[in-house]
Design a protein around this motif. Structure first.
Motif, PDB file in Angstrom:
ATOM      1  N   LEU A  39       0.822  -1.204   0.000  1.00 41.51           N
ATOM      2  CA  LEU A  39       0.000   0.000   0.000  1.00 41.51           C
ATOM      3  C   LEU A  39       0.863   1.265   0.000  1.00 41.51           C
ATOM      4  N   ASN A  40       1.951   1.229   0.769  1.00 42.23           N
ATOM      5  CA  ASN A  40       2.841   2.390   0.794  1.00 42.23           C
ATOM      6  C   ASN A  40       3.507   2.612  -0.561  1.00 42.23           C
ATOM      7  N   LEU A  41       3.833   1.516  -1.253  1.00 43.94           N
ATOM      8  CA  LEU A  41       4.396   1.641  -2.594  1.00 43.94           C
ATOM      9  C   LEU A  41       3.380   2.284  -3.549  1.00 43.94           C
ATOM     10  N   MET A  42       2.126   1.916  -3.385  1.00 43.36           N
ATOM     11  CA  MET A  42       1.056   2.510  -4.188  1.00 43.36           C
ATOM     12  C   MET A  42       1.036   4.028  -4.015  1.00 43.36           C
ATOM     13  N   PHE A  43       1.141   4.480  -2.775  1.00 44.82           N
ATOM     14  CA  PHE A  43       1.153   5.917  -2.508  1.00 44.82           C
ATOM     15  C   PHE A  43       2.438   6.570  -3.001  1.00 44.82           C
ATOM     16  N   THR A  44       3.563   5.886  -2.834  1.00 45.03           N
ATOM     17  CA  THR A  44       4.845   6.440  -3.280  1.00 45.03           C
ATOM     18  C   THR A  44       4.839   6.698  -4.780  1.00 45.03           C
TER      19      THR A  44
ATOM     20  N   ALA B  11       2.263   7.178  -6.660  1.00 44.35           N
ATOM     21  CA  ALA B  11       1.331   8.272  -6.937  1.00 44.35           C
ATOM     22  C   ALA B  11       1.958   9.624  -6.616  1.00 44.35           C
ATOM     23  N   ALA B  12       2.676   9.711  -5.485  1.00 48.39           N
ATOM     24  CA  ALA B  12       3.307  10.978  -5.092  1.00 48.39           C
ATOM     25  C   ALA B  12       4.385  11.377  -6.095  1.00 48.39           C
ATOM     26  N   VAL B  13       5.166  10.401  -6.544  1.00 45.04           N
ATOM     27  CA  VAL B  13       6.206  10.672  -7.544  1.00 45.04           C
ATOM     28  C   VAL B  13       5.563  11.163  -8.842  1.00 45.04           C
ATOM     29  N   ALA B  14       4.510  10.472  -9.283  1.00 44.42           N
ATOM     30  CA  ALA B  14       3.848  10.833 -10.543  1.00 44.42           C
ATOM     31  C   ALA B  14       3.262  12.238 -10.481  1.00 44.42           C
ATOM     32  N   THR B  15       2.727  12.619  -9.325  1.00 48.83           N
ATOM     33  CA  THR B  15       2.140  13.952  -9.188  1.00 48.83           C
ATOM     34  C   THR B  15       3.169  15.031  -9.449  1.00 48.83           C
ATOM     35  N   ASN B  16       4.383  14.842  -8.925  1.00 48.46           N
ATOM     36  CA  ASN B  16       5.433  15.845  -9.105  1.00 48.46           C
ATOM     37  C   ASN B  16       6.041  15.808 -10.500  1.00 48.46           C
ATOM     38  N   VAL B  17       6.296  14.619 -11.010  1.00 44.76           N
ATOM     39  CA  VAL B  17       6.916  14.497 -12.332  1.00 44.76           C
ATOM     40  C   VAL B  17       5.961  14.981 -13.422  1.00 44.76           C
ATOM     41  N   ALA B  18       4.649  14.795 -13.199  1.00 44.54           N
ATOM     42  CA  ALA B  18       3.658  15.172 -14.221  1.00 44.54           C
ATOM     43  C   ALA B  18       3.608  16.664 -14.468  1.00 44.54           C
ATOM     44  N   ALA B  19       4.154  17.467 -13.546  1.00 49.08           N
ATOM     45  CA  ALA B  19       4.084  18.919 -13.704  1.00 49.08           C
ATOM     46  C   ALA B  19       4.750  19.384 -14.993  1.00 49.08           C
ATOM     47  N   LEU B  20       5.833  18.715 -15.414  1.00 45.74           N
ATOM     48  CA  LEU B  20       6.543  19.128 -16.627  1.00 45.74           C
ATOM     49  C   LEU B  20       5.701  18.910 -17.892  1.00 45.74           C
ATOM     50  N   PRO B  21       5.199  17.686 -18.163  1.00 48.30           N
ATOM     51  CA  PRO B  21       4.380  17.522 -19.363  1.00 48.30           C
ATOM     52  C   PRO B  21       3.064  18.291 -19.310  1.00 48.30           C
ATOM     53  N   VAL B  22       2.485  18.446 -18.123  1.00 52.12           N
ATOM     54  CA  VAL B  22       1.239  19.204 -18.008  1.00 52.12           C
ATOM     55  C   VAL B  22       1.467  20.657 -18.439  1.00 52.12           C
TER      56      VAL B  22
ATOM     57  N   LEU C  87      11.211  11.936  -8.311  1.00 49.85           N
ATOM     58  CA  LEU C  87      11.796  10.651  -8.721  1.00 49.85           C
ATOM     59  C   LEU C  87      12.531   9.978  -7.563  1.00 49.85           C
ATOM     60  N   LEU C  88      13.269  10.775  -6.785  1.00 49.16           N
ATOM     61  CA  LEU C  88      14.024  10.206  -5.672  1.00 49.16           C
ATOM     62  C   LEU C  88      13.131   9.865  -4.487  1.00 49.16           C
ATOM     63  N   ASN C  89      11.842  10.181  -4.576  1.00 52.42           N
ATOM     64  CA  ASN C  89      10.903   9.749  -3.539  1.00 52.42           C
ATOM     65  C   ASN C  89      10.689   8.235  -3.564  1.00 52.42           C
ATOM     66  N   PHE C  90      11.155   7.582  -4.631  1.00 51.25           N
ATOM     67  CA  PHE C  90      11.096   6.119  -4.650  1.00 51.25           C
ATOM     68  C   PHE C  90      11.921   5.518  -3.515  1.00 51.25           C
ATOM     69  N   SER C  91      12.789   6.326  -2.923  1.00 50.34           N
ATOM     70  CA  SER C  91      13.571   5.842  -1.769  1.00 50.34           C
ATOM     71  C   SER C  91      12.673   5.510  -0.588  1.00 50.34           C
ATOM     72  N   GLN C  92      11.404   5.941  -0.625  1.00 50.03           N
ATOM     73  CA  GLN C  92      10.473   5.582   0.450  1.00 50.03           C
ATOM     74  C   GLN C  92      10.329   4.070   0.588  1.00 50.03           C
ATOM     75  N   SER C  93      10.440   3.363  -0.522  1.00 50.90           N
ATOM     76  CA  SER C  93      10.351   1.901  -0.448  1.00 50.90           C
ATOM     77  C   SER C  93      11.501   1.340   0.370  1.00 50.90           C
ATOM     78  N   ALA C  94      12.689   1.913   0.188  1.00 44.69           N
ATOM     79  CA  ALA C  94      13.844   1.481   0.984  1.00 44.69           C
ATOM     80  C   ALA C  94      13.646   1.840   2.457  1.00 44.69           C
ATOM     81  N   LEU C  95      13.082   3.020   2.708  1.00 43.58           N
ATOM     82  CA  LEU C  95      12.813   3.411   4.094  1.00 43.58           C
ATOM     83  C   LEU C  95      11.784   2.487   4.732  1.00 43.58           C
TER      84      LEU C  95
END
Length: 568
Positions: free
Chosen positions: A123-128, A130-141, A503-511
């Motif tokens: 579940l935490n990976l699911m949120f991670t 989503a959070a990464v996509a929200t920030n990265v999507a700002a450029l193409p949007v 992108l580096l928020n994927f480190s949440q999985s390691a945390l």
């Protein structure tokens, strides 16, 4: 998602190489210009535009003046978009409220065989993601908004929200991880709705700050949607499950689509700067035109004179409408200019990198330090949102107390953003950048310390500080970027900061792995690691900016002023 603090939404559009943009947005033909120069006089002056131009709506990337749209319609557009942001902009950040419901609904039980730690990590990976996509999507949007306009952005957003809701509804029946994919699509739909609404601040230029503050507050408050659903879920004894909720949620993108095709603007509204350029544009000819063309007034016939008179009247009407919209008077302009100059002077670092290219800015310590600090703080923020309940279950050894704190957090998160927004602008406008950064580091350190103390008062104080710090931090980063790097490269530089941090928020999985496996469910070591990293990088950032600000101040006192490009 980052919260951007801007006075009005400025955009930079390349002028087409084959022509020159006229005041109303049409592109004059070079060939026509050349033909005009071969004549003794030009019967249809190059700068003349028809009063009724039906073709300009076809250029989706072009902007339109707010004065051409009735006031009632602009008010309705703003109100509608605030409501849509409330229901769609940042709903994925209400994850802490949705998580217990998904657990009770049996999410990932078929994969994890009843293991709670396994479900927690999935579940935490699911949120991670989503959070990464929200920030990265700002450029193409941003790119789609610039080229195709807010309506196309809004329609794409409705499609993404619909797909996400359908995947979340039927996730248990899908042969793949539909929870992760569905939550990802919900996350992507948010920026298309939220970012495309920024341009509405130009619908009422004198109220642009208020409109942006309300939209930002709606973004923060949207995380409460899942809180409301969790309450309904509890009141119905679980009868209104996640499948029924997300099927009902399909009404939201449907309503947004209807309004996008009817009421909401097809093109972005012009910024104040663009409208001022329209006022100051020459009525007839370009000053660079040869004298035989520029001075053709004495060679015109009656028909051309009538056309020019019509154009002059149209131009005067447009100028009157713009000045009425802006409320512009010379005294107001002078007072506003003095206020802006005082704010820039107060920051201590305004203009320091304005004359540099985007690449030079990105390679500088000004960028590297704020980017590293943002990476750590964004990771801390999203990690806390994802793990607040298990963290306090471990700290207090009590599920009941952890649930109470989690419920308080679910309510405080949207309220914190709404309450803090009016004060953030005042703090940033009347405080130096060094003081703002020092405050960020001090508050982040305090939050880190409170987060490891096994006391109820510390837990509630931690939540209160966190929900106030989150919007303040994101807004301060955008304010820092605008003052240090300037608006000429703002989109590239600020977008890079947010994109890399996301992108580096994927480190949440390691945390998560360290928290649940390495440290056997003890959150204190992970929190201390993040605390120390944030403190060390924050001290370096504040120290560097303070030294440079002192140097800049001494240069100013010595008579080396900073011009519009940040040069001495």
């Amino acid at each position: 998602m980052s919260l951007q603090r801007v006075g009005s939404l400025e955009t930079f559009v390349n002028v087409p190489s084959e022509g020159r943009r006229s005041r109303t947005g049409s592109v004059s033909s070079v060939a026509a210009s050349e033909r005009a120069r071969k004549l003794t006089f030009n019967p249809l002056p190059e700068s003349w535009d028809p009063v009724f131009d039906d073709d300009q709506d076809d250029h989706l990337g072009q902007s339109v003046g707010a004065f051409v749209v009735p006031q009632w319609k602009r008010i309705l557009q703003v109100v509608v978009m605030v409501i849509f942001c409330l229901f769609a902009a940042g709903i994925v950040f209400g994850y802490a409220a949705l998580k217990p419901v998904l657990k009770k609904e049996g999410a990932y039980q078929d994969i994890c065989d009843g293991g709670d730690t396994c479900v927690e990590i999935h579940l935490n990976l699911m949120f991670t993601v989503a959070a990464v996509a929200t920030n990265v999507a700002a450029l193409p949007v941003g790119a789609i908004l610039d080229h195709y306009g807010p309506r196309v952005c809004g329609i794409i957003g409705t499609m993404l929200l619909s797909i996400g809701a359908l995947f979340m509804s039927f996730a248990r029946r899908m042969p793949f991880d539909a929870f992760l994919v569905g939550y990802l699509f919900l996350a992507l739909g948010g920026p298309f709705t939220y970012i495309s609404s920024f341009q509405l601040s130009n619908a009422f230029p004198r109220r642009s700050g208020l409109i942006l503050a309300v939209l930002t507050g709606a973004f923060d408050a949207s995380s409460a949607l899942f809180l409301v659903y969790r309450i309904i879920y509890g009141k119905t004894g679980g009868a209104f499950g996640h499948r029924q909720f997300f099927l009902a949620y399909l009404v939201v993108p449907l309503v947004i689509l209807i309004f996008q095709l009817t009421i909401l603007p097809k093109q972005s509204y012009k910024t104040v700067g663009e409208m001022i350029e329209e006022i100051e544009a020459p009525v007839f000819s370009d000053p660079s035109d040869p004298p035989d063309v520029a001075n053709a007034d004495d060679q015109v016939d009656e028909q051309t004179a009538l056309l020019r008179e019509e154009q002059r009247e149209h131009h005067e009407s447009v100028v009157h409408d713009i000045e009425e919209l802006l409320g512009s008077k010379k005294a107001d302009k002078g007072r506003q200019a003095r206020k802006e100059e005082a704010r820039n002077e107060k920051s201590g670092v305004w203009g320091v990198m304005h004359n540099q290219t985007a690449w030079e800015q990105i390679c500088s310590p000004w960028f590297v330090l704020i980017c590293l600090f943002t990476i750590v703080q964004m990771t801390r923020i999203n990690y806390f949102v994802a793990t607040i309940r298990p963290q306090y279950e471990a700290i207090f050894g009590s599920t009941e107390r952890a649930v109470e704190i989690n419920n308080f957090f679910d309510l405080a998160l949207p309220l914190g953003g709404i309450i803090s927004i009016p004060f953030i602008g005042a703090i940033l406008d009347h405080t130096s950048t060094v003081a703002v950064l020092a405050t960020l580091v001090a508050v982040a350190t305090t939050i880190g310390v409170l987060g490891v103390l096994p006391y109820a008062w510390a837990a509630y104080a931690n939540v209160v500080l966190f929900v106030l710090y989150r919007p303040f931090y994101y807004t301060a980063v955008s304010d820092y970027s605008a003052k240090v790097f300037g608006f000429r490269t703002f989109g590239t530089v600020y977008g890079t900061i947010i994109c890399l941090s996301g992108l580096l928020n994927f480190s949440q999985s390691a945390l998560d792995y360290l928290f649940h496996r390495t440290f056997r469910g003890n959150p204190v070591p992970v929190n201390l690691i993040l605390l120390v990293l944030g403190l060390v990088i924050g001290v370096c950032l504040v120290g560097y900016v303070a030294v440079r600000a002192r140097f800049l101040s001494s240069k100013r006192e010595a008579g080396y002023g900073v011009n519009g490009r940040g040069e001495y």
